[in-house]
Design an enzyme around this catalytic site. Structure first.
Site, PDB file in Angstrom:
ATOM      1  CB  ILE A 213      30.522  50.186  55.662  1.00 40.94           C
ATOM      2  CG1 ILE A 213      30.551  51.722  56.001  1.00 40.94           C
ATOM      3  CG2 ILE A 213      31.370  49.551  56.677  1.00 40.94           C
ATOM      4  CD1 ILE A 213      30.460  52.208  57.305  1.00 40.94           C
ATOM      5  CB  CYS A 214      34.704  52.035  54.246  1.00 41.46           C
ATOM      6  SG  CYS A 214      36.045  53.016  54.147  1.00 41.46           S
ATOM      7  CB  ALA A 215      37.493  50.036  50.783  1.00 43.73           C
TER       8      ALA A 215
END
Length: 178
Positions: free
Chosen positions: A98-100
């Site tokens: 998730i995210c980066a």
């Protein structure tokens, strides 16, 4: 066994929301300290991990990589994390980021030909992926998500993949999600 890797600077919500949902579903999830037995999140919340990365003994059925900075960079620096992610993927296990953190999967070549999403600005790191506009995206045994705001949805998607839609929906309803 599911490994949730935590490295210094991880995004707390992206780690703890899926952890909570999966444990409610009865899944055996181990928090794995990559940078020590107690890991400090990006917003100053320390988490005492179940195990450390140097004490892992079994191959997981799933791995989870929360984002955050510098957490994502610290995860990617770990040879053990990258080895277990690759082995899990190659053995058909679930790989979640998730995210980066989907950037790690992109750098490893695991997203080639797959639909994936990430935090805006990291798209260039999803090497070979078909970029998805979805907040949470599953393609085969890879689940990716945009960021902290969809951490619950990320957790429900992982739970659905491992436990089925009915279990995921029961937990969704029990915690009063809209």
């Amino acid at each position: 066994m599911i490994y949730l890797f935590l490295a210094e600077g991880f995004e707390e919500i992206e780690a703890l929301a899926p952890l909570d949902i999966l444990r409610r579903a009865g899944q055996c999830v181990k928090t794995v300290g990559v940078t020590g037995s107690t890991v400090m999140g990006a917003h100053g919340i320390p988490v005492v991990c179940d195990v450390t990365v140097d004490s892992l003994a079994e191959q997981p059925e799933a791995v989870i990589l929360p984002g955050g900075m510098p957490g994502t960079l610290n995860l990617e620096k770990s040879e053990t994390v990258c080895r277990l992610v690759r082995q899990t993927y190659e053995q058909g296990g679930l790989v979640c980021a998730i995210c980066a953190a989907p950037s790690i999967l992109g750098h490893m070549g695991l997203l080639a030909g797959k639909r994936a999403t990430c935090f805006p600005g990291f798209e260039k790191d999803l090497l070979g992926a078909e970029l998805s506009p979805d907040s949470v995206c599953r393609d085969g045994n890879i689940i990716t998500a945009k960021g902290a705001g969809v951490a619950l949805d990320f957790g429900f998607c992982i739970t659905q993949a491992l436990c089925g839609a009915e279990t995921a929906q029961q937990i969704h309803d029990a915690i009063q999600c809209p």
